[in-house]
Motif scaffolding. Structure first.
Motif, PDB file in Angstrom:
ATOM      1  N   UNK B 142       0.828  -1.207   0.000  1.00 30.69           N
ATOM      2  CA  UNK B 142       0.000   0.000   0.000  1.00 30.69           C
ATOM      3  C   UNK B 142       0.865   1.261   0.000  1.00 30.69           C
ATOM      4  N   UNK B 143       0.421   2.230  -0.721  1.00 35.58           N
ATOM      5  CA  UNK B 143       1.026   3.558  -0.641  1.00 35.58           C
ATOM      6  C   UNK B 143      -0.078   4.586  -0.823  1.00 35.58           C
ATOM      7  N   UNK B 144       0.298   5.819  -0.921  1.00 42.76           N
ATOM      8  CA  UNK B 144      -0.708   6.883  -0.937  1.00 42.76           C
ATOM      9  C   UNK B 144      -1.644   6.761  -2.144  1.00 42.76           C
ATOM     10  N   UNK B 145      -1.104   6.318  -3.292  1.00 43.43           N
ATOM     11  CA  UNK B 145      -1.968   6.234  -4.469  1.00 43.43           C
ATOM     12  C   UNK B 145      -2.710   4.905  -4.535  1.00 43.43           C
ATOM     13  N   UNK B 146      -2.177   3.905  -3.861  1.00 46.09           N
ATOM     14  CA  UNK B 146      -2.843   2.599  -3.865  1.00 46.09           C
ATOM     15  C   UNK B 146      -3.040   2.152  -2.431  1.00 46.09           C
ATOM     16  N   UNK B 147      -3.942   2.790  -1.706  1.00 52.74           N
ATOM     17  CA  UNK B 147      -4.068   2.483  -0.278  1.00 52.74           C
ATOM     18  C   UNK B 147      -4.744   1.139  -0.038  1.00 52.74           C
ATOM     19  N   UNK B 148      -4.570   0.651   1.164  1.00 54.20           N
ATOM     20  CA  UNK B 148      -5.250  -0.567   1.579  1.00 54.20           C
ATOM     21  C   UNK B 148      -6.511  -0.214   2.356  1.00 54.20           C
ATOM     22  N   UNK B 149      -6.368   0.775   3.231  1.00 54.27           N
ATOM     23  CA  UNK B 149      -7.486   1.145   4.092  1.00 54.27           C
ATOM     24  C   UNK B 149      -8.305   2.257   3.466  1.00 54.27           C
ATOM     25  N   UNK B 150      -9.568   2.305   3.889  1.00 58.91           N
ATOM     26  CA  UNK B 150     -10.428   3.399   3.472  1.00 58.91           C
ATOM     27  C   UNK B 150     -10.244   4.574   4.422  1.00 58.91           C
ATOM     28  N   UNK B 151     -11.381   5.143   4.839  1.00 53.96           N
ATOM     29  CA  UNK B 151     -11.321   6.341   5.662  1.00 53.96           C
ATOM     30  C   UNK B 151     -10.835   6.037   7.069  1.00 53.96           C
ATOM     31  N   UNK B 523      -6.424 -22.626   3.801  1.00 51.48           N
ATOM     32  CA  UNK B 523      -5.817 -21.475   3.138  1.00 51.48           C
ATOM     33  C   UNK B 523      -5.964 -20.282   4.073  1.00 51.48           C
ATOM     34  N   UNK B 524      -4.859 -19.691   4.445  1.00 47.19           N
ATOM     35  CA  UNK B 524      -4.884 -18.552   5.355  1.00 47.19           C
ATOM     36  C   UNK B 524      -4.567 -17.300   4.553  1.00 47.19           C
ATOM     37  N   UNK B 525      -5.371 -16.293   4.724  1.00 47.94           N
ATOM     38  CA  UNK B 525      -5.106 -15.034   4.037  1.00 47.94           C
ATOM     39  C   UNK B 525      -4.968 -13.924   5.066  1.00 47.94           C
ATOM     40  N   UNK B 526      -3.854 -13.189   4.981  1.00 45.02           N
ATOM     41  CA  UNK B 526      -3.594 -12.132   5.954  1.00 45.02           C
ATOM     42  C   UNK B 526      -3.826 -10.768   5.300  1.00 45.02           C
ATOM     43  N   UNK B 527      -4.864 -10.100   5.750  1.00 38.68           N
ATOM     44  CA  UNK B 527      -5.114  -8.744   5.269  1.00 38.68           C
ATOM     45  C   UNK B 527      -4.046  -7.832   5.853  1.00 38.68           C
ATOM     46  N   UNK B 528      -3.428  -7.034   5.025  1.00 40.83           N
ATOM     47  CA  UNK B 528      -2.377  -6.148   5.512  1.00 40.83           C
ATOM     48  C   UNK B 528      -1.012  -6.772   5.416  1.00 40.83           C
ATOM     49  N   UNK B 529      -0.932  -7.942   4.794  1.00 36.65           N
ATOM     50  CA  UNK B 529       0.381  -8.485   4.482  1.00 36.65           C
ATOM     51  C   UNK B 529       0.867  -9.542   5.439  1.00 36.65           C
ATOM     52  N   UNK B 572       6.167   1.566   6.612  1.00 36.32           N
ATOM     53  CA  UNK B 572       5.699   2.422   5.530  1.00 36.32           C
ATOM     54  C   UNK B 572       4.184   2.352   5.392  1.00 36.32           C
ATOM     55  N   UNK B 573       3.659   1.141   5.492  1.00 33.31           N
ATOM     56  CA  UNK B 573       2.208   0.962   5.389  1.00 33.31           C
ATOM     57  C   UNK B 573       1.504   1.722   6.503  1.00 33.31           C
ATOM     58  N   UNK B 574       2.044   1.596   7.739  1.00 40.67           N
ATOM     59  CA  UNK B 574       1.425   2.299   8.862  1.00 40.67           C
ATOM     60  C   UNK B 574       1.453   3.806   8.625  1.00 40.67           C
ATOM     61  N   UNK B 575       2.603   4.264   8.154  1.00 43.68           N
ATOM     62  CA  UNK B 575       2.773   5.696   7.944  1.00 43.68           C
ATOM     63  C   UNK B 575       1.790   6.214   6.900  1.00 43.68           C
ATOM     64  N   UNK B 576       1.717   5.508   5.778  1.00 43.28           N
ATOM     65  CA  UNK B 576       0.804   5.934   4.716  1.00 43.28           C
ATOM     66  C   UNK B 576      -0.643   5.859   5.164  1.00 43.28           C
ATOM     67  N   UNK B 577      -0.957   4.787   5.886  1.00 47.15           N
ATOM     68  CA  UNK B 577      -2.337   4.620   6.328  1.00 47.15           C
ATOM     69  C   UNK B 577      -2.721   5.737   7.279  1.00 47.15           C
ATOM     70  N   UNK B 578      -1.819   6.058   8.202  1.00 55.55           N
ATOM     71  CA  UNK B 578      -2.123   7.079   9.199  1.00 55.55           C
ATOM     72  C   UNK B 578      -2.419   8.416   8.527  1.00 55.55           C
ATOM     73  N   UNK B 579      -1.751   8.675   7.423  1.00 54.64           N
ATOM     74  CA  UNK B 579      -1.978   9.917   6.714  1.00 54.64           C
ATOM     75  C   UNK B 579      -3.415  10.068   6.237  1.00 54.64           C
ATOM     76  N   UNK B 580      -4.072   8.938   6.007  1.00 54.46           N
ATOM     77  CA  UNK B 580      -5.458   8.973   5.521  1.00 54.46           C
ATOM     78  C   UNK B 580      -6.467   9.067   6.663  1.00 54.46           C
TER      79      UNK B 580
END
Lengths: 293, 656
Positions: B142-151, B523-529, B572-580
């Motif tokens: 995830x980054x600013x242009x391709x975020x993982x989280x919404x609002x 099958x285990x899927x981890x949201x957020x990596x 990086x993910x935390x940082x970008x997410x927090x910005x949103x």
């Protein structure tokens, strides 16, 4: 591993679209023609596959395919022929190794001729593969010519080199096994072959150990029948031929390996190759811009 | 359940038809997928003489080539393909798409195919990056242009959700699995994803028409926020280390930053499928790796010595020896190339370990993660050490804060000394971000409880890691979750089924001696990596599963995530997410403010038995009965042992 084909759906969409355009064209250009088959024969429409092929041939194949397409066909053809010849030689070898009392010079001559023929074919293939991408001329600066060479040609060369390498390695192995058999005779009969041969045998793989066993049993049969072999000199000449053929093939193999992509290196990465192609393109663009200025 | 093989088979099928000279066109999404499961030489052997991007507009026209396209059905790729079909550059087109293709898309392509050059339109579900046989990634960093989280931290970005649903359905289809779905109850995103995946399964019944197994496969959707510790730790096994210290992108490692690296090793590939040495050592600990590599080099040396001797000897010997050399030439060269590659890579790892002094710091990290050692003092010492990098200091304080979230005073002291060391506020505020996003009240399970000595003793998975050493004590939380699952003790209340109906058969608490229905495939899927440490756990579980008589026997696991993190990408993910998110994410979490008896809370932080209330149910699933006794003597750090014992006893009683 599920897959789903949407080809039929696609074709049905395409057909309905094509029919619609055909009708509209007909009404405007050739309204008198109603029969489908007649119209198809006279004016090739885009709907029937056979005529559209011709259409394509006319539309797209204005330029002849590059020369390397032809070269590739020739190499592939030669390789197929080679398989046949190698199989034939195998039979001759097998026959020759068997004990016999008759005059065998004809047999030996056949083997020699065929071996020479195969070696020649390999060399011909080798030459053709090299001709696909001519070696870079000594122009200055040296890198200048590289972007001009067709990447497809380069890749074709790599693929054919790999194929040729495989084929030549397989043949060389056969030759070697054959020679081992012959030298096996020599070791027992003449008691001359030095320990070095035995050393190299010990180091070889288990597959060859099996061959050795087979050979040993064949040999014990022969020691009695041919204990006083007058054709020792002829045999050593034959061995020399074989050794030459093997070393020639080894050279060819070595030479080809400079063309073949090594597995597990970055050059073998699909992504890397695409990126390289893209960056070469950019460089070329940059050079063009510089040139325009 | 081997995703590498699945994708490889797809690609082989794609490039086998037609049997003619071909060009393969890919897009930015499918390139890494193909690259991970195939190689240039494999493609060449299938007469693919050109590989290019569909969006490269400068391709030459080559009517003598046939074209195979493998694309994601995205707007950009469909647009580029439509442009291509309008003016075809190649003779015939064979179109493959990485996921379900809408009828509208098919119609659109049919419309532009006026020359009727298209021969095939197929859906091949290779829509994920197969990193290891039991690990896949959706390559969504995830980054600013391709975020993982919404609002906020509980909602998906719509595009990320769509791509995750597509990725998971592709995995299911490529492996022919129609699973029951369980999800982490605390995670709204996990629930949302479960519902969406289920919706696709139910609406594409024709595709998901597989022969049913006795126990249906299980899709377990979990959230990275439940275990923020694993991606923050330094790694000590080969693959995980390379990813943590250098980074692995789609099986490629960039060594250009390494000093004195030979030009041909500036960039290397690192996938088990093309590298036999890596295949047998990617899970090895750093110590074992060194030994293995030494043997490897020695075997290489002994071989090259033979060659050297042979060429120096007399002519007769050299001919036969040279022959042998040539016989073995490809293998020899391959071995040689491989040796220098791994020597360079391990050399660089050692350099980085020494430079970042990871041998010292790694011990403290492991202590924080597993609950042994003089945490506060050690962390303080590291923070005030001028020789350590900022990023590293942040990580270690984060680990401390996550573990001792209630000891606000200590955390504040640490943050203050970070600031005193010159760490900028943009970095220190991430500590609050991680507590807000993945703090104790955000986590469903008690992350630190499984590491008490007694809990370890109970673990059926103990000894899984082979020889324990101080750097690899930490076991990711996932291993505990899976252990519970295998024992039939994964509670429905914590990991509910999406449809209530199968819950009865696989219900959490099993009767002793009763038959627990273990799923064959999980099958285990981890949201957020996910992480390579978790991938290793899964791979080891799978190895163990092939042996009879263990709790995991017969069960096969597959792990996947939106991406595979190292500590850098995680921060990086935390940082970008927090910005949103609303700016309150940078403030200390509310619960921590209402401190009170810090001392008590610190000690109990490991188990979270006491306060509880504000955080809501589910977080603190420790035995209620143990509480009073614990509160009486639970002051000292060493008391965790007792707590573990009490907990164990209650657990035992708790079983019907």
């Amino acid at each position: 591993m599920s897959t789903r084909s949407r080809t039929l759906l696609f074709i049905s969409y395409r057909d309905s679209k094509a029919r619609a355009t055909k009708y509209s064209r007909r009404s405007s250009y050739v309204p008198q023609l109603d029969d489908d088959s007649e119209s198809a024969a006279l004016i090739p429409g885009p709907s029937s596959p056979s005529t559209s092929q011709q259409h394509l041939a006319i539309n797209l194949d204005v330029a002849l395919p590059p020369r390397w397409v032809d070269t590739s066909d020739r190499v592939e053809g030669l390789l197929v022929q080679l398989q046949g010849k190698i199989a034939q030689l195998d039979k001759l070898h097998a026959k020759h190794v068997l004990p016999g009392f008759a005059d065998r010079t004809q047999e030996e001559r056949d083997i020699d001729a065929l071996t020479a023929d195969i070696t020649r074919d390999f060399r011909a293939c080798h030459k053709l593969v090299h001709s696909i991408v001519p070696p870079p001329t000594t122009s200055y600066p040296p890198g200048k010519d590289a972007p001009n060479t067709d990447p497809a040609a380069r890749n074709l060369q790599r693929a054919l080199a790999a194929k040729l390498q495989d084929a030549s390695a397989a043949f060389r192995k056969k030759q070697r096994v054959y020679m081992d058999k012959l030298t096996g005779h020599a070791t027992k009969n003449a008691d001359l072959l030095v320990a070095s041969g035995a050393v190299s045998l010990r180091g070889s793989e288990s597959a060859q150990a099996v061959e050795e066993d087979v050979q040993m049993s064949a040999q014990t049969l022969q020691t009695q029948t041919r204990s006083t072999d007058p054709s020792l000199t002829a045999r050593s000449a034959e061995l020399a031929h074989l050794a030459q053929s093997i070393s020639g093939l080894a050279d060819l193999f070595k030479d080809l390996s400079s063309l073949v992509v090594e597995q597990g290196t970055i050059l073998d990465s699909v992504e890397y190759n695409i990126e390289m192609a893209a960056s070469e393109l950019k460089e070329a663009e940059g050079e063009l811009k510089v040139a325009q200025r | 359940m081997d995703v590498v093989k699945a994708v490889e088979t797809y690609i082989t099928k794609m490039v086998s038809v037609p049997s003619a000279m071909k060009v393969l066109l890919l897009d930015s999404h499918t390139t890494p997928i193909v690259s991970l499961a195939s190689t240039q030489s494999t493609l060449l052997s299938h007469q693919v003489y050109l590989t290019d991007r569909i969006d490269n507009m400068k391709r030459d026209r080559m009517a003598h080539l046939k074209c195979v396209c493998f694309l994601r059905a995205s707007e950009e790729s469909l647009g580029a393909l439509a442009a291509e079909l309008r003016e075809p550059k190649y003779g015939e087109y064979y179109l493959y798409f990485s996921n379900i293709l809408s009828k509208a898309a098919i119609e659109r392509l049919a419309d532009v195919d006026e020359y009727e050059v298209v021969r095939e339109v197929q859906e091949y579900f290779a829509d994920y990056a197969p990193l290891l046989p039991s690990l896949f990634s959706l390559n969504h960093y995830p980054n600013a242009t391709r975020p993982l989280y919404g609002a906020n931290v509980d909602t998906w970005d719509p595009l990320a959700l769509m791509q995750s649903v597509q990725g998971i359905t592709a995995v299911l289809l490529s492996l022919k699995k129609k699973p029951v779905i369980r999800y982490e109850r605390m995670s709204a995103m996990a629930r949302k994803l479960a519902i969406e995946v289920n919706h696709v399964i139910n609406s594409e019944t024709a595709l998901f028409d597989f022969r049913l197994s006795q126990v249906p496969p299980l899709l377990l959707i979990v959230d990275r926020r439940n275990d923020p510790v694993t991606p923050l730790l330094s790694q000590w096994t080969y693959q995980a280390m390379v990813h943590e210290l250098i980074g692995i992108q789609n099986g490629r490692v960039d060594l250009s930053q390494a000093p004195d690296v030979r030009p041909e090793l500036k960039e290397i590939t690192l996938t088990p499928s093309t590298d036999p040495f890596f295949a047998s050592n990617y899970m090895a600990t750093f110590g074992d790796l060194g030994q293995t590599l030494k043997n490897y080099v020695e075997s290489y040396q002994s071989r090259s010595q033979t060659i050297a001797l042979a060429s120096a000897g007399n002519s007769l010997a050299s001919i036969s020896d040279m022959k042998r050399f040539i016989e073995e030439y490809p293998e020899f060269r391959k071995l040689g190339g491989n040796v220098s590659k791994h020597v360079a890579l391990v050399g660089e790892l050692s350099r980085l370990v020494a430079k970042q002094r990871l041998l010292e710091t790694g011990e403290v990290e492991q202590g924080l993660a597993t609950g042994i050692g003089q945490d506060f003092k050690n962390v303080q010492a590291l923070v005030s050490d001028p020789g350590l990098g900022f990023a590293y200091k942040i990580r270690v304080v984060m680990l401390y804060a996550l573990r001792y979230q209630r000891s606000t005073a200590n955390i504040n002291t640490l943050v203050a000394s970070l600031t005193a060391q010159g760490v900028p506020a943009e970095m220190t505020r991430l500590i609050n971000v991680v507590l807000n996003i993945a703090g104790a009240d955000q986590r469903q399970d008690d992350l630190f409880s499984n590491e008490t000595i007694f809990a370890k003793g109970r673990s059926a998975l103990k000894g899984l890691k082979g020889v324990e050493n101080v750097y690899t004590q930490h076991a990711p939380h996932l291993s505990q979750t899976l252990e519970h699952l295998m024992k039939g003790r994964l509670k429905d209340t914590s990991y509910p089924f999406l449809d209530a109906q199968p819950a009865a058969s696989t219900s959490g608490t099993s009767t002793p001696g009763g038959i627990v229905q273990k799923p064959q495939d999980v099958i285990i899927f981890v949201i957020g990596g996910t992480t390579y440490e978790e991938a290793r756990t899964i791979a080891l579980l799978n190895e163990e599963g092939t042996m009879a008589g263990t709790s995991a026997s017969g069960t096969r696991f597959l792990l996947g995530g939106t991406c595979v993190h190292n500590s850098g990408t995680f921060l990086q993910m935390l940082d970008d997410a927090a910005g949103q998110f609303p700016s309150s994410v940078y403030q200390p979490p509310r619960e921590t403010n209402a401190n009170g008896g810090t001392g008590l809370s610190v000690q109990l932080g490991g188990i979270n038995v006491t306060v509880g209330g504000a955080a809501g149910t589910g977080v603190y699933r420790s035995p209620e009965g143990a509480q009073p006794a614990v509160q009486v003597d639970g002051i000292r750090d060493g008391m965790r042992n007792l707590l573990g014992r009490v907990k164990q006893g209650v657990d035992r009683i708790g079983l019907p």
